[in-house]
Design a protein around this motif. Structure first.
Motif, PDB file in Angstrom:
ATOM      1  N   LYS A  50     -20.928 -60.103 -13.542  1.00 41.60           N
ATOM      2  CA  LYS A  50     -20.996 -58.639 -13.508  1.00 41.60           C
ATOM      3  C   LYS A  50     -21.865 -58.113 -12.373  1.00 41.60           C
ATOM      4  O   LYS A  50     -21.620 -57.022 -11.871  1.00 41.60           O
ATOM      5  N   ARG A  51     -22.865 -58.887 -11.961  1.00 43.71           N
ATOM      6  CA  ARG A  51     -23.722 -58.376 -10.897  1.00 43.71           C
ATOM      7  C   ARG A  51     -23.083 -58.485  -9.510  1.00 43.71           C
ATOM      8  O   ARG A  51     -23.578 -57.937  -8.534  1.00 43.71           O
TER       9      ARG A  51
ATOM     10  N   HIS B 277     -18.469 -59.915 -17.683  1.00 49.55           N
ATOM     11  CA  HIS B 277     -18.887 -61.314 -17.759  1.00 49.55           C
ATOM     12  C   HIS B 277     -20.336 -61.467 -17.294  1.00 49.55           C
ATOM     13  O   HIS B 277     -20.683 -61.032 -16.198  1.00 49.55           O
ATOM     14  N   PRO B 278     -21.175 -62.109 -18.130  1.00 49.65           N
ATOM     15  CA  PRO B 278     -22.596 -62.179 -17.759  1.00 49.65           C
ATOM     16  C   PRO B 278     -22.838 -62.831 -16.393  1.00 49.65           C
ATOM     17  O   PRO B 278     -23.780 -62.449 -15.698  1.00 49.65           O
ATOM     18  N   LEU B 279     -22.018 -63.786 -16.005  1.00 47.96           N
ATOM     19  CA  LEU B 279     -22.279 -64.471 -14.741  1.00 47.96           C
ATOM     20  C   LEU B 279     -21.629 -63.786 -13.536  1.00 47.96           C
ATOM     21  O   LEU B 279     -21.892 -64.146 -12.402  1.00 47.96           O
TER      22      LEU B 279
ATOM     23  N   ILE C 103     -28.073 -74.336 -18.554  1.00 50.58           N
ATOM     24  CA  ILE C 103     -26.908 -74.227 -17.662  1.00 50.58           C
ATOM     25  C   ILE C 103     -26.947 -75.358 -16.632  1.00 50.58           C
ATOM     26  O   ILE C 103     -25.922 -75.960 -16.309  1.00 50.58           O
TER      27      ILE C 103
ATOM     28  N   CYS D 288     -25.725 -68.291 -20.877  1.00 49.86           N
ATOM     29  CA  CYS D 288     -25.019 -67.402 -19.945  1.00 49.86           C
ATOM     30  C   CYS D 288     -25.349 -65.945 -20.245  1.00 49.86           C
ATOM     31  O   CYS D 288     -25.599 -65.153 -19.335  1.00 49.86           O
ATOM     32  N   LEU D 289     -25.377 -65.617 -21.532  1.00 45.24           N
ATOM     33  CA  LEU D 289     -25.717 -64.240 -21.898  1.00 45.24           C
ATOM     34  C   LEU D 289     -27.136 -63.902 -21.467  1.00 45.24           C
ATOM     35  O   LEU D 289     -27.400 -62.819 -20.945  1.00 45.24           O
TER      36      LEU D 289
ATOM     37  N   VAL E 188     -33.561 -63.448 -15.489  1.00 45.60           N
ATOM     38  CA  VAL E 188     -33.675 -64.813 -14.973  1.00 45.60           C
ATOM     39  C   VAL E 188     -32.941 -64.916 -13.640  1.00 45.60           C
ATOM     40  O   VAL E 188     -31.867 -64.360 -13.470  1.00 45.60           O
TER      41      VAL E 188
ATOM     42  N   GLN F 102     -30.498 -66.424 -11.272  1.00 38.54           N
ATOM     43  CA  GLN F 102     -29.349 -67.239 -11.616  1.00 38.54           C
ATOM     44  C   GLN F 102     -28.757 -68.047 -10.463  1.00 38.54           C
ATOM     45  O   GLN F 102     -28.092 -69.034 -10.675  1.00 38.54           O
TER      46      GLN F 102
ATOM     47  N   VAL G 284     -28.910 -65.258 -19.061  1.00 37.61           N
ATOM     48  CA  VAL G 284     -28.937 -65.111 -17.605  1.00 37.61           C
ATOM     49  C   VAL G 284     -28.330 -63.771 -17.194  1.00 37.61           C
ATOM     50  O   VAL G 284     -28.812 -63.097 -16.287  1.00 37.61           O
ATOM     51  N   GLY G 285     -27.293 -63.368 -17.922  1.00 37.53           N
ATOM     52  CA  GLY G 285     -26.629 -62.101 -17.621  1.00 37.53           C
ATOM     53  C   GLY G 285     -27.494 -60.878 -17.892  1.00 37.53           C
ATOM     54  O   GLY G 285     -27.228 -59.795 -17.390  1.00 37.53           O
ATOM     55  N   GLU G 286     -28.553 -61.066 -18.698  1.00 37.85           N
ATOM     56  CA  GLU G 286     -29.449 -59.940 -18.964  1.00 37.85           C
ATOM     57  C   GLU G 286     -30.239 -59.576 -17.709  1.00 37.85           C
ATOM     58  O   GLU G 286     -30.798 -58.495 -17.618  1.00 37.85           O
ATOM     59  N   GLY G 287     -30.289 -60.489 -16.789  1.00 32.75           N
ATOM     60  CA  GLY G 287     -30.824 -60.142 -15.479  1.00 32.75           C
ATOM     61  C   GLY G 287     -32.268 -60.496 -15.220  1.00 32.75           C
ATOM     62  O   GLY G 287     -32.732 -60.392 -14.105  1.00 32.75           O
TER      63      GLY G 287
ATOM     64  N   VAL H 169     -26.347 -71.447 -11.224  1.00 31.90           N
ATOM     65  CA  VAL H 169     -25.013 -70.959 -11.532  1.00 31.90           C
ATOM     66  C   VAL H 169     -24.010 -71.456 -10.493  1.00 31.90           C
ATOM     67  O   VAL H 169     -22.916 -71.897 -10.834  1.00 31.90           O
TER      68      VAL H 169
END
Ligand SMILES: [Zn+2]
Ligand SMILES: [Zn+2]
Lengths: 222, 133
Positions: free
Chosen positions: A196-197, A192-194, B57, B81-82, B89, B91, B84-87, B95
């Motif tokens: 996973k970290r 999940h993109p939000l 968001i 969301c995708l 940005v 979050q 932001v998930g790339e890292g 979020v």
């Protein structure tokens, strides 16, 4: 599958096993499963019935309060046992005790209302007659209703239990909701993109810590 | 522009696979699905380049969607969301605030769960090697 030893909460069955055996009259564990069911949930059901009685407050009730609650409790058992325990057999939230508790609460409230309306006719209007049909059809709408209630209760309890200024409270509540109600597993969080970290460990910790917290709080369990 | 036979979460799984973004390598995909994915891909690139992910968001943050529109069907939101998930940005705050909305709003919670369940399942189907096994 069934353990012969008791687990750490003093239970013989896992939640899922318990519901499966209780709903299956042909199971050789049926009777001990029901004994365990009463052990685990009678107090909870009793409390929900008592709350409802107190909220509806028909005039003469205070004189026989606990007898009435006991009465309603056994009436609710009859409902659950009807048609060879069809209600439990059809209950589809077997993976989640939280959904199950919300469902029990709903039945307890409805049984209480139906009982009080029947026995205090002069006090309650005839306009609303409670139907317990929903216990047996277990349709999606009711399941949806139980899930929605479980959702709101979990959020309210966890917010009230959170330390003030705790960081990540809302995030942790969200992780717990996704885990319990939407059956997210560790891999789904990791994809999940939000989330996973955050990492696998943290998700596990949040779920376990939250579950303990809810178990200790009187809100859902006592 | 939702697609009839492909859910948003499924299309997003293809987007996550395509890095760097190229045409979907799906011989098994119908033309209209490829088109759908391409449109989403362009939109996602736009969001990334304009740096809009956080504010999109943020438009769903905090208060319940009684005041804002919900996230259901909001493609720009899910694409954000995708991104932001790339890292690239930051979050955290937005979020966290969005999570609060999600905890207040059962409808959005359900929409959120569904899209990301589809997303996960489609990525498994695609055999994504970047997923934990
Ligand atoms: Zn909402
Ligand atoms: Zn809302």
């Amino acid at each position: 599958m069934t353990q012969d030893r008791l687990n750490h909460r003093g239970n013989r069955f896992s939640f899922e096993e318990l519901l499966t055996h209780c709903g299956d009259v042909s199971s050789c564990y049926w009777q001990i499963a029901w004994a365990e069911f009463e052990n685990r949930y009678d107090r909870f059901i009793y409390k929900k019935i008592a709350e409802r009685c107190a909220a509806m407050r028909p005039p003469r009730l205070c004189l026989q309060f606990s007898a009435t609650v006991e009465d309603i409790l056994s009436e609710m058992k009859v409902t659950l046992l009807k048609h060879d325990c069809r209600a439990l057999r059809n209950f589809r939230g077997k993976h989640s005790e939280t959904i199950f508790l919300a469902w029990l609460k709903q039945i307890a409230h409805r049984t209480t209302r139906a009982y009080l309306q029947r026995n205090y006719k002069e006090y309650f209007s005839e306009t609303e007659t409670m139907s317990l049909d929903f216990v047996h059809c277990a349709d999606q709408q009711n399941e949806g209703q139980a899930r929605r209630e479980a959702f709101q209760e979990i959020v309210a309890s966890l917010r009230s239990l959170a330390a003030c200024n705790a960081r990540n409270t809302e995030r942790d509540i969200n992780i717990f909701l996704l885990y319990t109600l939407s059956e997210f597993n560790a891999d789904m969080f990791m994809s999940h993109p939000l989330f996973k970290r955050i990492g696998h460990r943290v998700v596990d910790n949040v779920v376990n810590r939250t579950r303990d917290r809810l178990a200790q709080s009187s809100d859902l369990r006592n | 522009m939702p697609h009839r036979n492909m859910r948003l979460g499924q299309a997003m799984a293809y987007l996550a696979e395509l890095s760097p973004p190229t045409k979907p390598k799906g011989g098994d995909l119908s033309d209209s699905k490829v088109l759908y994915i391409e449109v989403l891909e362009q939109e996602m690139r736009r969001i990334r380049e304009q740096g809009e992910a956080t504010s999109i968001i943020g438009s769903h943050a905090g208060s319940c969607c009684d005041k804002n529109a919900g996230i259901d069907g909001d493609e720009a939101f899910f694409l954000s969301c995708l991104v932001v998930g790339e890292g690239s940005v930051e979050q955290s705050e937005v979020v966290a605030s969005f999570m609060e909305h999600l905890n207040n709003c059962y409808a959005c919670f359900c929409a959120f769960s569904e899209v990301f369940r589809d997303y996960y399942q489609q990525r498994m189907t695609l055999g994504d090697k970047s997923l934990p096994s």
